[in-house]
Design a protein around this motif. Structure first.
Motif, PDB file in Angstrom:
ATOM      1  N   ASP A   1      24.164 -63.820  54.000  1.00 56.53           N
ATOM      2  CA  ASP A   1      23.349 -65.006  54.259  1.00 56.53           C
ATOM      3  C   ASP A   1      23.216 -65.222  55.886  1.00 56.53           C
TER       4      ASP A   1
ATOM      5  N   TYR B   1      21.163 -64.636  58.976  1.00 55.10           N
ATOM      6  CA  TYR B   1      19.779 -64.006  59.321  1.00 55.10           C
ATOM      7  C   TYR B   1      19.339 -62.972  60.228  1.00 55.10           C
TER       8      TYR B   1
ATOM      9  N   THR C   1      10.983 -60.269  54.451  1.00 57.08           N
ATOM     10  CA  THR C   1      10.691 -61.286  53.300  1.00 57.08           C
ATOM     11  C   THR C   1      12.127 -61.850  52.871  1.00 57.08           C
ATOM     12  N   LYS C   2      13.375 -61.183  53.103  1.00 56.29           N
ATOM     13  CA  LYS C   2      14.713 -61.723  52.892  1.00 56.29           C
ATOM     14  C   LYS C   2      14.746 -62.697  53.957  1.00 56.29           C
TER      15      LYS C   2
ATOM     16  N   THR D   1      12.741 -64.678  55.271  1.00 56.75           N
ATOM     17  CA  THR D   1      11.788 -66.154  54.736  1.00 56.75           C
ATOM     18  C   THR D   1      12.626 -66.814  53.820  1.00 56.75           C
ATOM     19  N   GLU D   2      13.250 -65.978  52.887  1.00 54.37           N
ATOM     20  CA  GLU D   2      14.035 -66.553  51.810  1.00 54.37           C
ATOM     21  C   GLU D   2      15.322 -67.312  52.217  1.00 54.37           C
TER      22      GLU D   2
ATOM     23  N   PRO E   1      13.424 -70.563  55.420  1.00 52.57           N
ATOM     24  CA  PRO E   1      11.950 -70.640  55.530  1.00 52.57           C
ATOM     25  C   PRO E   1      11.297 -71.485  56.689  1.00 52.57           C
TER      26      PRO E   1
ATOM     27  N   TRP F   1       8.642 -65.063  59.203  1.00 49.03           N
ATOM     28  CA  TRP F   1       6.980 -65.194  58.783  1.00 49.03           C
ATOM     29  C   TRP F   1       6.219 -64.650  59.647  1.00 49.03           C
TER      30      TRP F   1
END
Length: 153
Positions: free
Chosen positions: A69, A71, A95-96, A98-99, A102, A108
């Motif tokens: 988890d 970032y 993509t991970k 942004t999940e 967000p 992004w």
């Protein structure tokens, strides 16, 4: 008071002491793991900053296994993959990001820039399949110019 009662009371009195000792050991073990984790993150960061991308990748991979988890290592892995031309892997990392967060713009932004690199790479690859003076090559050149034109608006 009989000796059995005193012995029982003494044993009860020792329970909080054992609990404190046990909790102290657990806290020390936890802080030891935290220290190891922090050292791993710092090593990965140093490797990344020094341009040792293969080593940094391995270190950041370990970080993501320990804390999926977290970032930053996903972002750094994405950057490593962009730098080494592994755009599909970079897309997965961003993509991970942004999940996980967000509301964080870097994931992004990097994802969109990587997709743009992929688009340009597709157009460049396609150029090799058409003679330079063909209608297909002209369409691809126009697509590339249009993409770039839209980016610089």
């Amino acid at each position: 008071m009989c000796s059995k009662s005193r012995f029982f009371i003494m044993r009860l009195a020792l329970i909080p002491l054992f609990l404190m000792l046990f909790n102290g050991c657990a806290a020390t073990a936890k802080s030891g793991k935290d220290v190891e984790f922090t050292a791993l993150v710092e090593r990965a960061s140093s490797q990344y900053e020094a341009g040792l991308l293969t080593e940094a990748e391995a270190s950041y991979r370990k970080v993501t296994q320990l804390r999926p988890d977290y970032y930053e290592p996903w972002l750094k892995l994405g950057n490593i993959y962009v730098r080494t031309g592994q755009l599909e892997a970079a897309v997965r990392m961003f993509t991970k990001c942004t999940e996980l967060r967000p509301d964080e713009v870097r994931g992004w932004s990097n994802l969109s820039l990587t997709r743009l690199k992929q688009s340009l790479a597709v157009l460049d690859e396609a150029q090799h399949h058409f003679p330079n003076d063909s209608a297909g090559a002209a369409v691809l050149r126009n697509s590339r110019q249009s993409l770039i034109k839209h980016l610089v608006r």
